[in-house]
Scaffold this active site. Structure first.
Site, PDB file in Angstrom:
ATOM      1  N   ASP A   1       0.813  -1.224   0.000  1.00  0.00           N
ATOM      2  CA  ASP A   1       0.000   0.000   0.000  1.00  0.00           C
ATOM      3  C   ASP A   1       0.846   1.275   0.000  1.00  0.00           C
ATOM      4  OD1 ASP A   1      -2.275  -1.692   0.295  1.00  0.00           O
ATOM      5  OD2 ASP A   1      -1.821  -1.838   2.424  1.00  0.00           O
TER       6      ASP A   1
ATOM      7  N   LYS B   1       2.095   2.191  -5.178  1.00  0.00           N
ATOM      8  CA  LYS B   1       2.740   1.707  -6.412  1.00  0.00           C
ATOM      9  C   LYS B   1       1.868   1.977  -7.638  1.00  0.00           C
ATOM     10  CE  LYS B   1       3.054  -2.394  -4.483  1.00  0.00           C
ATOM     11  NZ  LYS B   1       2.832  -2.122  -3.050  1.00  0.00           N
TER      12      LYS B   1
ATOM     13  N   GLY C   1      -4.204  -4.374  -4.113  1.00  0.00           N
ATOM     14  CA  GLY C   1      -5.208  -3.401  -4.537  1.00  0.00           C
ATOM     15  C   GLY C   1      -4.484  -2.136  -4.934  1.00  0.00           C
ATOM     16  N   HIS C   2      -4.387  -1.875  -6.218  1.00  0.00           N
ATOM     17  CA  HIS C   2      -3.661  -0.700  -6.689  1.00  0.00           C
ATOM     18  C   HIS C   2      -4.654   0.374  -7.140  1.00  0.00           C
ATOM     19  CE1 HIS C   2       0.160  -3.287  -7.510  1.00  0.00           C
ATOM     20  NE2 HIS C   2      -0.149  -3.174  -6.239  1.00  0.00           N
TER      21      HIS C   2
ATOM     22  N   ARG D   1       3.026 -28.904  -6.054  1.00  0.00           N
ATOM     23  CA  ARG D   1       2.794 -29.485  -7.385  1.00  0.00           C
ATOM     24  C   ARG D   1       1.375 -30.018  -7.547  1.00  0.00           C
ATOM     25  NH1 ARG D   1       8.360 -32.330  -6.335  1.00  0.00           N
ATOM     26  NH2 ARG D   1       7.344 -32.225  -4.323  1.00  0.00           N
TER      27      ARG D   1
ATOM     28  N   GLN E   1       2.233  -5.897  -3.002  1.00  0.00           N
ATOM     29  CA  GLN E   1       2.647  -5.958  -1.590  1.00  0.00           C
ATOM     30  C   GLN E   1       3.989  -5.239  -1.380  1.00  0.00           C
ATOM     31  OE1 GLN E   1       1.588  -9.366  -2.914  1.00  0.00           O
ATOM     32  NE2 GLN E   1      -0.425  -8.567  -2.473  1.00  0.00           N
TER      33      GLN E   1
ATOM     34  N   THR F   1      -7.591  -1.357   0.303  1.00  0.00           N
ATOM     35  CA  THR F   1      -8.271  -1.318  -0.998  1.00  0.00           C
ATOM     36  C   THR F   1      -9.006  -2.632  -1.245  1.00  0.00           C
ATOM     37  OG1 THR F   1      -6.308  -0.129  -1.734  1.00  0.00           O
ATOM     38  CG2 THR F   1      -7.869  -0.738  -3.432  1.00  0.00           C
TER      39      THR F   1
ATOM     40  N   ILE G   1       2.891  13.975  -3.997  1.00  0.00           N
ATOM     41  CA  ILE G   1       2.264  14.926  -3.069  1.00  0.00           C
ATOM     42  C   ILE G   1       0.752  14.997  -3.275  1.00  0.00           C
ATOM     43  CG2 ILE G   1       4.224  16.436  -2.503  1.00  0.00           C
ATOM     44  CD1 ILE G   1       3.390  17.901  -5.175  1.00  0.00           C
TER      45      ILE G   1
END
Ligand code: IMP
Length: 427
Positions: free
Chosen positions: A13, A16, A40-41, A142, A223, A298, A413
Site C-alpha cells: 500500500d 505503487k 489493490g492498486h 505441485r 505488496q 483497498t 504529493i
C-alpha cells in the site's frame, strides 16, 4: 533504460499504482509478477478512479501491453470482472495477457484460506481471505491448476479430479465441511476457459522480444518487501516474493536484463493484518494520519495500522532489493503534523540494533529509537519542483534518502498523476 522493477519497500500500500500509472506513459509493457488479487492498486487519472487487483496499472495507455506474469496467482472470476468493468468504462483491455504458466485461484483455495485462518485462532495472520496462501501452497506442492490447463479439456479434467479428491479429504476430514462437487467445479472451470482463452499466452518470450527491441518494460510489484516470504516478518507475510528478485522469476526475465530498481516508500508506514510494526502509532497522531491518508485497505476495507517512517526496516528493504532509487509517496499526508519522528534504530535488551531481526517475536520486543524533525505545517500538494517544497519537507526527504541509502527519483504529493515531483527520471 529498458527494464525497471517497481516494488513496495514497506508492508504494501505504498502507492505503487500511482507511480506505475505515471511511469507507464513511457513504457511499452507492464508486467505484474507476484501475489494475486490480494493486491489493490488505486489509480486516479483523467479517466476516473480505478481500483485494480490483478490487471497491471499500465492498462490505461493504449500503447502499453499488460501482462499478468507466471508468478501471479489468478482468480479467474476477479480477472473477468476487472477486465469487463474496465471495458465498460471505456478502457481498452485487448492487450492484457495472462501467462500460461500462472496458477489459478479456485473456489477451494478461498474456502481453505478462511478455514485455516479460523483454525489459527488468536494466531491468525489477518490474510485478505482471497485464497492466495493456499494457491501458492498448491503451486509448490505441485498440485496447482495453471492457466495453460484451461486450454485442454482432457488435461484439465484429469488434474482437477486428482486435486479435488485431495481437497475434499481436507475439507471433510480436517474441517468437517461438505465436499465440493466435481462436475460443478469442472463446469465453472470450462466457463473460465471460454472467457480467458484469448488472454492466455506464453508471455516470457513476448517480454524477451520487447527487451531485445529495446522497448521499455516495467515489472510491477505487489505488496512490499516486509511481507516477503523469506525476508518479511515471518510468519506474518504473504506467500510469494514482492522483491526485485521475485520480479525476475515471476515475469520470466533474467536478472541481468534489469536496468534499475525503484522502491516505493510512503513518507510514513502502514500495515494491514497482524504482525509486528515497531513504529505503530496508537494515538491521536496515528488517527490523524489514518484519516488524512484514507488508510483503509483497498481489497478488504480494513483500517490500516499507521506509524512513523521506519528507517531500519527501510534500509533493510533497500538492501535486499538492491534498489537504485526510491519514490517517496504521500508526503502531503504529513502536511499537518507539527513534529515528525523517524525511527533510526531499535532498542533491544539494552542495546541499540540497526539490523532488521529475522523473527517476529524479536521484532515485537524492539522499541524504536527516534530522531525528531520539525513538520512544515503547510500544503505541499501544488508544488511542481523540489524548490517549491518547504525547507522542512526537503530536509525530511533528504533524511529518508540517507536512511535508504539511495536517491529519491520521485516525490508524490497527492493522488492524481500531476501531483508528483520528478527529481531524476528513472525511464
Ligand atoms: P495474504 O496475502 O492474503 O495471504 O495475506 C497475508 C498478509 O499480507 C496479511 O497481513 C495481509 O494483510 C497482507 N497483505 C496481502 N496483500 C496485501 C496488500 O496488497 N497490501 C498490504 N498488505 C497485504
Amino acid at each position: 533504460m529498458s527494464v525497471i522493477a517497481v516494488v513496495g519497500g514497506q508492508w504494501g500500500d505504498e502507492g505503487k499504482g500511482k507511480v506505475i500509472d505515471m511511469l507507464a506513459e513511457q513504457a511499452d509493457a507492464v508486467v505484474r509478477f507476484s501475489g494475486g488479487d490480494n493486491a489493490g492498486h488505486t489509480v486516479i487519472n483523467p479517466q476516473g478512479e480505478f481500483k485494480l487487483h490483478l490487471i497491471p496499472s499500465g492498462v490505461f495507455y493504449p500503447h502499453c501491453t499488460c501482462i499478468i506474469g507466471n508468478g501471479v496467482v489468478v482468480n479467474p472470476d476477479i480477472f473477468i470482472k476487472e477486465r469487463d468493468e474496465l471495458c465498460a468504462r471505456g478502457v481498452d483491455t485487448s492487450r492484457v495477457y495472462i501467462s500460461d504458466r500462472a496458477h489459478l485461484v479456485l473456489p477451494y483455495h478461498i474456502l481453505l484460506d478462511g478455514l485455516e485462518e479460523r483454525a489459527r485462532g488468536v494466531k491468525s495472520l489477518g490474510t485478505t481471505l482471497r485464497g492466495i496462501g493456499p494457491a501458492f501452497v498448491d503451486k509448490v506442492a505441485r498440485m496447482g491448476i495453471r492457466a495453460v490447463d484451461l486450454l485442454d479439456t482432457a488435461i484439465l479434467r484429469d488434474r482437477l479430479e486428482y486435486v479435488l479428491e485431495y481437497k475434499n479429504q481436507l475439507l471433510t476430514k480436517l474441517y468437517g465441511e461438505p465436499p465440493l462437487n466435481f462436475d460443478e467445479l469442472f463446469e465453472i472451470c470450462m466457463g473460465y476457459a471460454n472467457q480467458l482463452r484469448g488472454n492466455i499466452k506464453e508471455t516470457s518470450s513476448l517480454l524477451d522480444d520487447y527487451i531485445r527491441q529495446g522497448k521499455r518494460v516495467i515489472m510491477e510489484g505487489a505488496q512490499g518487501a516486509l511481507l516477503d516470504t523469506d525476508f518479511g516478518t515471518y510468519p506474518y507475510v504473504t506467500s510469494s516474493s514482492p522483491l526485485v528478485a521475485g520480479g525476475c522469476l515471476g515475469a520470466g526475465v533474467g536478472p541481468a536484463k534489469l536496468d534499475r530498481a525503484l522502491g516505493i516508500f510512503k513518507a510514513y508506514c502502514s500495515r494491514v493484518g497482524s504482525g509486528p510494526m515497531p513504529t505503530e502509532l496508537c494515538d491521536d497522531i496515528g488517527e490523524q494520519i489514518r484519516i488524512r491518508g484514507h488508510e483503509y485497505g483497498t481489497t478488504t476495507g480494513r483500517p490500516r495500522r499507521v506509524g512513523w517512517f521506519d528507517g531500519v526496516a527501510a534500509r533493510f528493504s533497500s538492501r535486499i532489493n538492491g534498489l537504485t532509487g526510491v519514490a517517496i509517496t504521500r508526503l502531503d499526508i504529513l502536511d499537518t503534523v507539527e513534529a515528525l519522528k523517524i525511527c533510526v534504530g531499535y532498542r533491544l535488551n539494552g542495546d541499540i540494533i540497526y539490523d532488521f531481526p529475522a523473527d517476529a517475536a524479536t521484532l515485537h520486543q524492539c522499541q524504536p529509537v527516534y530522531e525528531e524533525m520539525p513538520g512544515w505545517c503547510q500544503p505541499t500538494t501544488e508544488a511542481t519542483c523540489l524548490e517549491e517544497l518547504p525547507q522542512a519537507a526537503r530536509a525530511y526527504i533528504a533524511r529518508l534518502e540517507e536512511l535508504v541509502e539511495c536517491p529519491a527519483n520521485y516525490v508524490c504529493i497527492g493522488p492524481v498523476r500531476r501531483q508528483a515531483i520528478e527529481l531524476a527520471p528513472i525511464l
